[in-house]
Design a protein around this motif. Structure first.
Motif, mmCIF file in Angstrom:
data_model
loop_
_atom_site.group_PDB
_atom_site.id
_atom_site.type_symbol
_atom_site.label_atom_id
_atom_site.label_comp_id
_atom_site.label_asym_id
_atom_site.label_seq_id
_atom_site.Cartn_x
_atom_site.Cartn_y
_atom_site.Cartn_z
ATOM 1 N N GLU A 178 0.854 -1.196 0.000
ATOM 2 C CA GLU A 178 0.000 0.000 0.000
ATOM 3 C C GLU A 178 0.883 1.237 0.000
ATOM 4 O O GLU A 178 1.966 1.252 0.583
ATOM 5 N N ARG A 179 0.400 2.281 -0.705
ATOM 6 C CA ARG A 179 1.098 3.558 -0.717
ATOM 7 C C ARG A 179 0.051 4.669 -0.581
ATOM 8 O O ARG A 179 -0.895 4.731 -1.372
ATOM 9 N N VAL A 180 0.236 5.518 0.410
ATOM 10 C CA VAL A 180 -0.667 6.644 0.632
ATOM 11 C C VAL A 180 0.084 7.925 0.271
ATOM 12 O O VAL A 180 1.120 8.235 0.857
ATOM 13 N N HIS A 181 -0.437 8.671 -0.692
ATOM 14 C CA HIS A 181 0.157 9.933 -1.113
ATOM 15 C C HIS A 181 -0.465 11.055 -0.276
ATOM 16 O O HIS A 181 -1.661 11.321 -0.380
ATOM 17 N N ILE A 182 0.354 11.716 0.542
ATOM 18 C CA ILE A 182 -0.165 12.714 1.475
ATOM 19 C C ILE A 182 0.084 14.114 0.929
ATOM 20 O O ILE A 182 1.215 14.480 0.591
ATOM 21 N N HIS A 183 -0.995 14.885 0.850
ATOM 22 C CA HIS A 183 -0.951 16.259 0.344
ATOM 23 C C HIS A 183 -1.468 17.212 1.425
ATOM 24 O O HIS A 183 -2.342 16.852 2.210
ATOM 25 N N SER A 184 -0.944 18.445 1.424
ATOM 26 C CA SER A 184 -1.523 19.463 2.309
ATOM 27 C C SER A 184 -2.969 19.728 1.909
ATOM 28 O O SER A 184 -3.867 19.751 2.745
ATOM 29 N N ASP A 185 -3.204 19.944 0.604
ATOM 30 C CA ASP A 185 -4.559 20.097 0.080
ATOM 31 C C ASP A 185 -4.555 19.662 -1.388
ATOM 32 O O ASP A 185 -3.521 19.288 -1.934
ATOM 33 N N GLU A 186 -5.697 19.722 -2.031
ATOM 34 C CA GLU A 186 -5.827 19.202 -3.397
ATOM 35 C C GLU A 186 -5.033 20.001 -4.426
ATOM 36 O O GLU A 186 -4.784 19.506 -5.531
ATOM 37 N N SER A 187 -4.633 21.226 -4.079
ATOM 38 C CA SER A 187 -3.901 22.062 -5.041
ATOM 39 C C SER A 187 -2.399 21.843 -4.971
ATOM 40 O O SER A 187 -1.657 22.372 -5.804
ATOM 41 N N LYS A 188 -1.930 21.058 -4.007
ATOM 42 C CA LYS A 188 -0.492 20.925 -3.791
ATOM 43 C C LYS A 188 -0.014 19.494 -4.063
ATOM 44 O O LYS A 188 -0.762 18.541 -3.870
ATOM 45 N N PRO A 189 1.236 19.360 -4.518
ATOM 46 C CA PRO A 189 1.786 18.016 -4.747
ATOM 47 C C PRO A 189 2.004 17.297 -3.413
ATOM 48 O O PRO A 189 2.047 17.919 -2.357
ATOM 49 N N GLU A 190 2.140 15.988 -3.484
ATOM 50 C CA GLU A 190 2.386 15.228 -2.266
ATOM 51 C C GLU A 190 3.699 15.662 -1.623
ATOM 52 O O GLU A 190 4.657 15.997 -2.317
ATOM 53 N N PHE A 191 3.732 15.656 -0.297
ATOM 54 C CA PHE A 191 4.970 15.978 0.406
ATOM 55 C C PHE A 191 5.462 14.800 1.249
ATOM 56 O O PHE A 191 6.599 14.799 1.709
ATOM 57 N N ARG A 192 4.612 13.824 1.466
ATOM 58 C CA ARG A 192 4.987 12.602 2.171
ATOM 59 C C ARG A 192 4.273 11.416 1.532
ATOM 60 O O ARG A 192 3.239 11.569 0.880
ATOM 61 N N GLN A 193 4.839 10.225 1.791
ATOM 62 C CA GLN A 193 4.162 8.975 1.454
ATOM 63 C C GLN A 193 4.193 8.073 2.681
ATOM 64 O O GLN A 193 5.198 8.020 3.389
#
Length: 233
Positions: A178-193
Motif C-alpha cells: 500500500e502507498r498513501v500519497h499525502i498532500h496538504s490540500d488538493e492544489s499541492k503536490p504530495e509531500f509525504r508517502q
C-alpha cells in the motif's frame, strides 16, 4: 509549552530534539494490522506513536526504541504516566544494535529522512532528522528479520526516500502492499508517502490523503482519522 495533551494521554516533549508533528500522528493513526500482538516503534522520540498505537490496540504489547538518550528518557516518562504503561516498553538503543527474540506483527517508523543533505547544526536534531543510504538498508533489513510471518512494516517518508526504500525492500523479500500519497490540500503536490511493506503478494493499493479542505480547515478525512486522539476534534 512542552506538554501536548491528547484525549487519553499526555506527552511531555521536554528535551526531545524532534517534537510531535503531523508525520508521526498520521502514521500512528493509519498504521494497522488485523491482529497485532507485538508492535515495534523504531525511533520513538517523544513516544507519541507508541502511545497512540497502545490506545488503538488494547491487547498489544508495544516496544519502542530510541537512539537519543534524552528522548528515550522522556518517552519512558510519558509511558509511565499513561494508562497503557503495563503494555509499553522503552529501550535506549539504535536499530543497528537492537537484538530481540520477539517477532512483531506491526513495525512502524517515522525515520530520519534528509538523505545525503547537509547535517543540522544541532547535533541531536541532526541525528533525529538525517540519514544515509546505509541507514535505510539497515532499517529495512532489520525490520524484515523482526517481522512475523504476516507482519507489516509501515513507514512515512518524503516521496524520493519512499521510492528508495521500496527498491531496497525487494532484496529483503518484502513487497509494497500500500502507498498513501499525502498532500496538504488538493492544489499541492504530495509531500509525504506512507508505505506498507509485507511478505504477502496482494494487489497494491494506492490512494491520496488530504489534510486541509481550505485555509486552516481540516478535511473530514483528517478529522475522522484523529478524532479519538485530538481534543479539538
Amino acid at each position: 509549552m512542552s506538554i501536548f495533551k491528547f484525549k487519553q494521554f499526555e506527552v511531555d516533549q521536554q528535551g526531545c530534539a524532534m517534537k510531535i508533528n503531523t508525520d508521526g500522528v498520521l502514521l500512528a493513526a493509519k498504521a494497522s494490522h488485523p491482529h497485532p500482538h507485538n508492535i515495534l516503534d523504531i525511533g520513538t522520540g517523544t513516544g507519541v506513536i507508541a502511545l497512540m498505537l497502545a490506545q488503538r490496540y488494547p491487547h498489544a504489547q508495544v516496544e519502542a526504541i530510541e537512539i537519543d538518550a534524552q528522548a528515550s528518557e522522556t518517552a519512558g516518562y510519558n509511558f509511565q504516566k499513561s494508562a497503557f504503561k503495563d503494555r509499553l516498553i522503552g529501550r535506549h538503543v539504535a536499530i543497528q544494535e537492537y537484538v530481540t527474540s520477539k517477532k512483531f506483527d506491526l513495525i512502524v517508523s517515522n525515520p530520519p529522512f534528509f538523505l545525503n543533505d547537509l547535517k543540522s547544526e544541532e547535533l541531536r536534531k541532526g541525528i533525529a532528522r538525517h540519514a544515509d543510504l546505509d541507514f535505510f538498508e539497515t532499517l529495512v533489513a532489520k525490520s524484515a528479520g523482526l517481522l512475523s510471518e504476516d507482519g507489516l512494516l509501515w513507514l512515512i517518508l518524503p516521496p524520493k526516500q519512499a521510492d528508495l526504500v521500496v527498491g531496497i525492500s525487494a532484496s529483503e523479500n518484502l513487497t509494497l502492499l500500500e502507498r498513501v500519497h499525502i498532500h496538504s490540500d488538493e492544489s499541492k503536490p504530495e509531500f509525504r508517502q506512507i508505505i506498507v511493506l509485507g511478505r504477502e503478494g496482494k494487489d497494491r493499493v494506492e490512494h491520496n490523503f488530504y489534510i486541509y479542505e481550505s485555509f486552516q480547515e481540516y478535511t473530514s478525512a483528517y478529522k475522522q482519522l484523529l478524532k479519538d486522539f485530538f481534543l479539538a476534534f
